[in-house]
Scaffold this active site. Sequence first.
Site, PDB file in Angstrom:
ATOM      1  N   HIS A  41       0.828  -1.211   0.000  1.00  0.00           N
ATOM      2  CA  HIS A  41       0.000   0.000   0.000  1.00  0.00           C
ATOM      3  C   HIS A  41       0.865   1.265   0.000  1.00  0.00           C
ATOM      4  O   HIS A  41       0.421   2.329   0.395  1.00  0.00           O
ATOM      5  CB  HIS A  41      -0.988   0.012   1.169  1.00  0.00           C
ATOM      6  CG  HIS A  41      -2.110  -0.979   0.986  1.00  0.00           C
ATOM      7  ND1 HIS A  41      -3.355  -0.622   0.551  1.00  0.00           N
ATOM      8  CD2 HIS A  41      -2.143  -2.322   1.154  1.00  0.00           C
ATOM      9  CE1 HIS A  41      -4.133  -1.708   0.474  1.00  0.00           C
ATOM     10  NE2 HIS A  41      -3.409  -2.759   0.825  1.00  0.00           N
ATOM     11  N   THR A  42       2.105   1.111  -0.430  1.00  0.00           N
ATOM     12  CA  THR A  42       2.972   2.281  -0.598  1.00  0.00           C
ATOM     13  C   THR A  42       2.873   2.825  -2.022  1.00  0.00           C
ATOM     14  O   THR A  42       3.183   3.991  -2.248  1.00  0.00           O
ATOM     15  CB  THR A  42       4.439   1.898  -0.315  1.00  0.00           C
ATOM     16  OG1 THR A  42       4.720   0.675  -1.010  1.00  0.00           O
ATOM     17  CG2 THR A  42       4.681   1.696   1.174  1.00  0.00           C
ATOM     18  N   SER A  74      -7.592 -19.671 -23.827  1.00  0.00           N
ATOM     19  CA  SER A  74      -6.831 -19.927 -22.605  1.00  0.00           C
ATOM     20  C   SER A  74      -7.290 -21.252 -22.032  1.00  0.00           C
ATOM     21  O   SER A  74      -8.478 -21.590 -22.117  1.00  0.00           O
ATOM     22  CB  SER A  74      -7.072 -18.821 -21.574  1.00  0.00           C
ATOM     23  OG  SER A  74      -6.667 -19.271 -20.295  1.00  0.00           O
ATOM     24  N   ALA A 130      -4.489 -14.954  -6.813  1.00  0.00           N
ATOM     25  CA  ALA A 130      -3.801 -15.249  -5.543  1.00  0.00           C
ATOM     26  C   ALA A 130      -2.871 -14.110  -5.143  1.00  0.00           C
ATOM     27  O   ALA A 130      -2.160 -14.197  -4.150  1.00  0.00           O
ATOM     28  CB  ALA A 130      -3.015 -16.551  -5.663  1.00  0.00           C
ATOM     29  N   GLY A 131      -2.853 -13.038  -5.937  1.00  0.00           N
ATOM     30  CA  GLY A 131      -1.969 -11.921  -5.624  1.00  0.00           C
ATOM     31  C   GLY A 131      -0.581 -12.089  -6.202  1.00  0.00           C
ATOM     32  O   GLY A 131       0.342 -11.361  -5.845  1.00  0.00           O
ATOM     33  N   LEU A 132      -0.401 -13.040  -7.110  1.00  0.00           N
ATOM     34  CA  LEU A 132       0.916 -13.242  -7.733  1.00  0.00           C
ATOM     35  C   LEU A 132       0.956 -12.659  -9.135  1.00  0.00           C
ATOM     36  O   LEU A 132       1.869 -12.886  -9.901  1.00  0.00           O
ATOM     37  CB  LEU A 132       1.274 -14.735  -7.751  1.00  0.00           C
ATOM     38  CG  LEU A 132       1.307 -15.394  -6.364  1.00  0.00           C
ATOM     39  CD1 LEU A 132       1.723 -16.858  -6.475  1.00  0.00           C
ATOM     40  CD2 LEU A 132       2.246 -14.654  -5.418  1.00  0.00           C
ATOM     41  N   SER A 134      -1.136 -12.831 -11.989  1.00  0.00           N
ATOM     42  CA  SER A 134      -1.417 -13.525 -13.248  1.00  0.00           C
ATOM     43  C   SER A 134      -1.862 -12.522 -14.303  1.00  0.00           C
ATOM     44  O   SER A 134      -1.659 -12.735 -15.500  1.00  0.00           O
ATOM     45  CB  SER A 134      -2.492 -14.587 -13.040  1.00  0.00           C
ATOM     46  OG  SER A 134      -3.744 -13.998 -12.755  1.00  0.00           O
ATOM     47  N   SER A 135      -2.448 -11.395 -13.864  1.00  0.00           N
ATOM     48  CA  SER A 135      -2.934 -10.406 -14.838  1.00  0.00           C
ATOM     49  C   SER A 135      -1.765  -9.748 -15.574  1.00  0.00           C
ATOM     50  O   SER A 135      -1.775  -9.656 -16.805  1.00  0.00           O
ATOM     51  CB  SER A 135      -3.817  -9.352 -14.159  1.00  0.00           C
ATOM     52  OG  SER A 135      -3.135  -8.697 -13.130  1.00  0.00           O
ATOM     53  N   ASP A 179       3.236  -4.294 -10.778  1.00  0.00           N
ATOM     54  CA  ASP A 179       3.143  -5.651 -11.318  1.00  0.00           C
ATOM     55  C   ASP A 179       3.794  -5.744 -12.690  1.00  0.00           C
ATOM     56  O   ASP A 179       4.582  -6.645 -12.969  1.00  0.00           O
ATOM     57  CB  ASP A 179       1.674  -6.079 -11.434  1.00  0.00           C
ATOM     58  CG  ASP A 179       0.973  -6.095 -10.091  1.00  0.00           C
ATOM     59  OD1 ASP A 179       1.651  -5.875  -9.067  1.00  0.00           O
ATOM     60  OD2 ASP A 179      -0.251  -6.315 -10.073  1.00  0.00           O
TER      61      ASP A 179
HETATM   62  P1  ADP Z   1      -3.911 -11.612  -9.969  1.00  0.00           P
HETATM   63  O1  ADP Z   1      -3.260 -10.708 -10.952  1.00  0.00           O
HETATM   64  O2  ADP Z   1      -3.525 -11.333  -8.568  1.00  0.00           O
HETATM   65  O3  ADP Z   1      -3.758 -13.059 -10.307  1.00  0.00           O
HETATM   66  P2  ADP Z   1      -6.236 -10.263 -10.978  1.00  0.00           P
HETATM   67  O4  ADP Z   1      -7.635 -10.223 -10.521  1.00  0.00           O
HETATM   68  O5  ADP Z   1      -5.488  -8.994 -11.088  1.00  0.00           O
HETATM   69  O6  ADP Z   1      -5.477 -11.310 -10.035  1.00  0.00           O
HETATM   70  O7  ADP Z   1      -6.160 -10.936 -12.413  1.00  0.00           O
HETATM   71  C1  ADP Z   1      -6.744 -12.188 -12.622  1.00  0.00           C
HETATM   72  C2  ADP Z   1      -7.501 -12.174 -13.926  1.00  0.00           C
HETATM   73  O8  ADP Z   1      -6.574 -12.085 -15.032  1.00  0.00           O
HETATM   74  C3  ADP Z   1      -8.267 -13.451 -14.160  1.00  0.00           C
HETATM   75  O9  ADP Z   1      -9.531 -13.409 -13.548  1.00  0.00           O
HETATM   76  C4  ADP Z   1      -8.368 -13.465 -15.690  1.00  0.00           C
HETATM   77  O10 ADP Z   1      -9.393 -12.602 -16.108  1.00  0.00           O
HETATM   78  C5  ADP Z   1      -7.033 -12.879 -16.113  1.00  0.00           C
HETATM   79  N1  ADP Z   1      -6.044 -13.944 -16.352  1.00  0.00           N
HETATM   80  C6  ADP Z   1      -4.900 -14.132 -15.689  1.00  0.00           C
HETATM   81  N2  ADP Z   1      -4.227 -15.213 -16.172  1.00  0.00           N
HETATM   82  C7  ADP Z   1      -4.984 -15.726 -17.146  1.00  0.00           C
HETATM   83  C8  ADP Z   1      -4.859 -16.854 -18.041  1.00  0.00           C
HETATM   84  N3  ADP Z   1      -3.811 -17.666 -17.983  1.00  0.00           N
HETATM   85  N4  ADP Z   1      -5.859 -17.054 -18.918  1.00  0.00           N
HETATM   86  C9  ADP Z   1      -6.910 -16.236 -18.978  1.00  0.00           C
HETATM   87  N5  ADP Z   1      -7.074 -15.173 -18.175  1.00  0.00           N
HETATM   88  C10 ADP Z   1      -6.143 -14.908 -17.266  1.00  0.00           C
HETATM   89 MG    MG Z   2      -3.469  -8.593 -10.997  1.00  0.00          MG
END
Ligand code: ADP
Ligand code: MG
Length: 390
Positions: A41-42, A74, A130-132, A134-135, A179
């Site tokens: 939160h910085t 996907s 999971a906060g890692l 993936s987005s 990120d």
């Molecule tokens: P985080 O980034 O912490 O994992 P977010 O809510 O920011 O969580 O992002 C997750 C979203 O990103 C998923 O709900 C999906 O819409 C998209 N996403 C991430 N990875 C994939 C993937 N491999 N295939 C399709 N969508 C993905």
């Molecule tokens: Mg994200």
Amino acid sequence: MTAAPPADVAARATAGFRQRYGGEPAGRWAAPGRVNLIGEHTDYNDGFVLPFALPLRTVVAATSRNDARWTVWSELDAAPVEFGPADVDEPGRVTGWAAYVAGVVWALRAAGHTVPGARLAVASDVPVGAGLSSSAAIEAAVLAALVDLGGLHLPTDRWPRLAQRAENDYVGAPTGIMDQSAVIRGRSGHALLLDCRTEEIEQIPFDLALAGLAMLVIDSRAPHRHADGEYAARRRSCERAARTLGVPALRDVNITDLDAALPKLPDDETRRRVRHVVTEDQRVLDTAVLLRAGLIGDVGPLLTASHASMRDDFEITVPEVDIAVEAALAAGAYGARMTGGGFGGCVLALIEASAADAVAAAVATAYAERGFAAPGPVTVFPTGGVTRLD
Ligand code: ADP
Ligand code: MG
């Protein structure tokens, strides 16, 4: 009967590509997830964060096509999604997970690039939500694929801002630039010190293996309760406090000025919020000092102090993450903290390399005693950012 998908993430992307589109992909691009070592939160307070890229990756297998259309599949979803320029140019027309892909196409086009039409297949080992991050991983891998396929001239130092625009302005998720910076600019054996005001970065040596240490990432599996509303409330509280103190952002409150600043704030809750942000910025800078000196093990107490500050002052932890931190420390971790925005997500534990199984078992036992869903611990180390595989 269809065969089970291959275990390796790059092989899964290729298998998905062949199955959906036929033929071979022109290339494969991989981007890592990330975890924030310290600095929570910085970011929106114009302060400092210290993330590193993870050995968990999202892989995109892709080929260009002659028409200006994009098809994306996907492994998270059975059906591919297809969209064209009219969908891309109006944020909101492509929804759901494919918006992250359309957002990248949109951001490239908005920056004046001619984006090639493409067929893309996405596989990922980064757990979603999971906060890692993936987005950011999917954004970065798609961006790398489109830049290469189109032969676009776009230096990588401009990629984080572009991927962030995709997420902020197309998907509509108000995230900072941490990120995308981590998954694009991460370097093996290093953490990335990012000044969120100036966007300056510094690669800080963080070679866990060399030090005989390891980092355990424990997915708390806690359901994210009210996370969005609470995040907005924390942000508002910080912005109001900065106005009251007459500074552009809480980053401008130095640790040495904190005692003088606190009495000027209207209530105890605001004072605690400000204390978290100001001390957390200092902990990031102190961590960087220790890492530059090669003293990785000494970072432990700063991680644990960060957790206490999030739990007591910023009030963003939940029982699952508190229990994981306590159990890891009791099992001998040098330090442990929740990482990410809060109300669930993952816990980081800095441990002796040989202690991974013992610490993971201690957390699992503590969870089982309380009836929590089994945690998902993995050992991680800092890796490099987005790259082309072949
Ligand atoms: P985080 O980034 O912490 O994992 P977010 O809510 O920011 O969580 O992002 C997750 C979203 O990103 C998923 O709900 C999906 O819409 C998209 N996403 C991430 N990875 C994939 C993937 N491999 N295939 C399709 N969508 C993905
Ligand atoms: Mg994200």
